[in-house]
Design a protein around this motif. Sequence first.
Motif, PDB file in Angstrom:
ATOM      1  N   UNK A 179       0.811  -1.209   0.000  1.00 27.87           N
ATOM      2  CA  UNK A 179       0.000   0.000   0.000  1.00 27.87           C
ATOM      3  C   UNK A 179       0.843   1.257   0.000  1.00 27.87           C
ATOM      4  N   UNK A 180       0.178   2.420  -0.083  1.00 28.41           N
ATOM      5  CA  UNK A 180       0.908   3.694  -0.088  1.00 28.41           C
ATOM      6  C   UNK A 180       1.495   4.008   1.291  1.00 28.41           C
ATOM      7  N   UNK A 181       2.642   4.656   1.302  1.00 29.52           N
ATOM      8  CA  UNK A 181       3.297   5.044   2.549  1.00 29.52           C
ATOM      9  C   UNK A 181       2.403   5.958   3.385  1.00 29.52           C
ATOM     10  N   UNK A 182       1.693   6.864   2.718  1.00 31.51           N
ATOM     11  CA  UNK A 182       0.842   7.811   3.442  1.00 31.51           C
ATOM     12  C   UNK A 182      -0.266   7.109   4.228  1.00 31.51           C
ATOM     13  N   UNK A 212     -13.451   5.639  -5.490  1.00 29.62           N
ATOM     14  CA  UNK A 212     -12.490   5.408  -4.402  1.00 29.62           C
ATOM     15  C   UNK A 212     -11.093   5.171  -4.956  1.00 29.62           C
ATOM     16  N   UNK A 213     -11.021   4.418  -6.042  1.00 23.32           N
ATOM     17  CA  UNK A 213      -9.734   4.130  -6.671  1.00 23.32           C
ATOM     18  C   UNK A 213      -9.076   5.414  -7.161  1.00 23.32           C
ATOM     19  N   UNK A 214      -9.845   6.286  -7.816  1.00 21.56           N
ATOM     20  CA  UNK A 214      -9.293   7.543  -8.322  1.00 21.56           C
ATOM     21  C   UNK A 214      -8.881   8.470  -7.183  1.00 21.56           C
ATOM     22  N   UNK A 215      -9.649   8.460  -6.111  1.00 18.78           N
ATOM     23  CA  UNK A 215      -9.276   9.272  -4.946  1.00 18.78           C
ATOM     24  C   UNK A 215      -7.950   8.802  -4.384  1.00 18.78           C
ATOM     25  N   UNK A 216      -7.766   7.502  -4.313  1.00 13.70           N
ATOM     26  CA  UNK A 216      -6.524   6.955  -3.787  1.00 13.70           C
ATOM     27  C   UNK A 216      -5.350   7.246  -4.718  1.00 13.70           C
ATOM     28  N   UNK A 217      -5.589   7.174  -6.017  1.00 19.39           N
ATOM     29  CA  UNK A 217      -4.535   7.478  -6.988  1.00 19.39           C
ATOM     30  C   UNK A 217      -4.104   8.935  -6.870  1.00 19.39           C
ATOM     31  N   UNK A 218      -5.068   9.818  -6.583  1.00 21.10           N
ATOM     32  CA  UNK A 218      -4.731  11.239  -6.470  1.00 21.10           C
ATOM     33  C   UNK A 218      -3.918  11.517  -5.206  1.00 21.10           C
ATOM     34  N   UNK A 219      -4.155  10.738  -4.162  1.00 21.63           N
ATOM     35  CA  UNK A 219      -3.415  10.932  -2.916  1.00 21.63           C
ATOM     36  C   UNK A 219      -1.953  10.526  -3.050  1.00 21.63           C
ATOM     37  N   UNK A 220      -1.698   9.531  -3.906  1.00 25.78           N
ATOM     38  CA  UNK A 220      -0.331   9.064  -4.104  1.00 25.78           C
ATOM     39  C   UNK A 220      -0.003   9.147  -5.589  1.00 25.78           C
TER      40      UNK A 220
END
Length: 936
Positions: free
Chosen positions: A465-468, A647-655
């Motif tokens: 998963x993403x570090x954030x 949700x997927x696009x939101x997560x992609x934008x965060x990382x």
Amino acid sequence: MKKSLMILCAFGMWSTVSLSTSAQGLSTQKVPLDPSVKTGKLKNGITYYIKKNAEPKNRAELRLIVKAGSVLETDAQQGLAHFMEHMNFNGTTNFPKNELVNFLQKTGVRFGADLNAYTGFDETVYMLPIPTDSAGLLEKGIQVLDDWAHGALLDPAEIEKERGVVLEESRMGRGAQQRMRDKYLKMILNNSRYAERLPIGKDSILKSFKPETIKSFYKDWYRPDLMAVVAVGDFDVAKVEAMIADKFGKIPVTANPKKRVEYSIPLDGNTNVAIVTDPEYPQNVIQLIYKQPNSKEKSLQDVRNNIAQGLYNAMMGQRMQELTQKANPPFLYGSSNYGDFLGNLDSYTSIALAKDPSSIETALTALLEENARVQKFGFTAPELDRAKKDFMNSIEQAFKEKDKTKSANYVGQYLEHFLHQKPYMGIEAYYAFLQKHIDGVKLEEVNGLAKKYITDKNRAVVIMGPEKSKDALPTEARIRTMLAETGKNVTAYVDDVLDSPLLATEPKAGKITSEKTNEKLGVTELTLSNGVKVLLKPTDFKNDEILIQATGKGGFSLFPGERETGIFTSYMIQSGGVGPYNQTQLQKFLAGKTVSGSPFVTELKEGVEGSTSPKDLETTLQLLYAYFTEPRKDKEVVSGMLSNQKSYLENMRKTLTPDKVYSDSLNAVLTSNNPERRPLTPESIDKVSLDRAVEIYKNRFADASDFVFTFVGAFKLDAIKPLLEKYIGSLPSTERDDTYKHPNIFPPKGQIEKTIYKGLEPKSKVTLVTSGEYDYNPENNIQIEALQEVLQIKLIEALREEESGVYGVRVSQDVDKYPSGHYSFLISFGCAPENVDKLVARSIAEMKKIKQNGADQKDIEKFVAETRRKTEVALKTNSFWINYLDETVFLDDDLEEVLQEDKLLKSITVASTKAAADKYFNDENFIKVVLMPEKK
């Protein structure tokens, strides 16, 4: 995955083998090998496999297999198995320096696309497709393989030049995936040698190894007893066998050969958990791996057992797919499958892509519960029946195509036999075996596999998963608790099936009102009473394949401001199913049939596409008719799909990954940040309306009169006409005059430079674009194609071979006819940040050389040879013709243009390429976009 149904479908495809196989005694009978494959071993130990196969005509597929890969490297040789593969293209006894690539390009073999090789942990494989219709070419091909086997020059100067190329290949592989893999690899490979011998090796060694070190690897492992030659193609088997004996028989036996150790991955019974994150990783992935000792296929009992295994995989795959089709899917993607792992192991592996970090537990729970469900309750009898029907249908298709199977489809099976002792029966023998034994595979047997595959021993769980979002991921303790407790309360699977006619009412057939034949193309054009045009090209390229494409002009360009809904329209319609069937029920209804059909709506067009066999053509036409007249909408399924997507696009934008930032920035430059070309965002999903999508869809499919249906494949004109009248002639027609509204978005004029700083790794990406107005016609099109290819050749020579600055470079071109003529050239490559300016300057210099002098004659000859060879093969495929006819009609081009190619190729000269380069390598419209690592 060697034992999935898909691979079992390719279980050999050869001539008859006589089998005496009663249900009893299979375990004592070895798997017979296909006798149409000529095999042998030379005195020095080299194994060979030779098979005559006439598809494609006048072509052969050659392979050199070396049973040596990175796992055999010493500490000082890490990466040199792969480096050795590179060096075999940089000078051999009969092909010094780059003469091998030059020679093959002149015969029409493309470097990278055709001529290639790969290095794995345990093997290195060289691939060479070669024409057989020119005198001496096949023998030259065998000579190339012989040179690879023992004629590498390993010139120190060439080694120095290749260091940069291999280091750039290593550089391009760096990033979040590699950093995370390095963290969990030793865990899932149980600290075995495989974990320490990745084929790319270590940069420190690649930079500094001595020539003697790679020569030592070549001497130790490129030896006859570890090699096999494979030749499949349109040739005389006896002559090829003599060539192999003559060339390879001269290789001396290695005195005191070094022992070839068979490394293994130990099983310790433990459950290991790895939770890894990275600041540049945008996704949320779960891998659940149950490792098992490798199951070798030695007897006919093993063949029969693998049928059960394939059926298990198919049914489990169907259940996992159904989960994504529910109203609230637990993951974006999920799979569970038994197959090869690595070394001496197989594995049962479950994978899920969660929509965001908070959903990882939900996704893991779904994987564990679905595994527990099949372990506790097993599959149902209808599931097994459908899986058997699908399996038999796929093998029957392969059997029907036994004389139309391409040579490239065979070579992998001989490779598996040499490397892993996997037998090849041949499709006739396997089909007969399957007919006799598949009914004997009972539900209890398949259900028992779940208890074998899914255990609490030798497990590995990897969470990425993403570090954030590290704090949102489950802890190791939580994962272990889930492994121990999840699934205890699962209920039995409920099989959602429906058995109703696909169409509520029989269509009222139309009539054929006109018929024209183009004898040159072998195409018949029909006009039906509702205005629909149909193009028919019967072929004998395949025995059991019919391809269908229907296209109308318009798309969602006719609905301004509704791009987001337009993009998702066809997805949402397909998610609903068709007629009385929802999506899941439809898949089950079609079990055992070769039926594929779906609608599409794009910006400029709408239509349906499908593929089928002659026996299932009517069912396919019914399905396509239903998509026109009886589309369904499923609010719950669409709501779940869109929620996951958001949700997927939101997560992609965060990382934001470096590749994503670069891609979006490049897109913004090339489209002048036009709203119609902006990437989707979470806010885009909020604008999507199912009700409006249904309205758009019904609008575009309300009138079939502007559609052109194209059929290519194994059908007879007289037999297909009544079906066309019934299912296409009955489609709705309002005779409206439709076309699309082209957005007219092209690269901007002027000189533009943009540099993006993003990424932790020291690597860059470069894109150069030149574009402008264009007079679209066949004569100019062929000139632009030639210019693209000769520039590609020159940049590979300059940037890779001479500068040693890139692993690969891509040159592409695009031409548009509507709304007005436009062209663009795009050059892209990755490199070290410090080399960007030098390589950009060299690229521009190579373009200027062609502008000043025209292309080299030898490069023109390569382009002409490659184009002729490529077209020669393409013209014998259904896929080429379905795409060519559909696209040519859509663009209002001349259908007979394909027949002009030879004449057009003769127009390519040094002078014509000079004129084309002067016109199309446009200095005034030049864009440079560069990705650089973040400034520290």
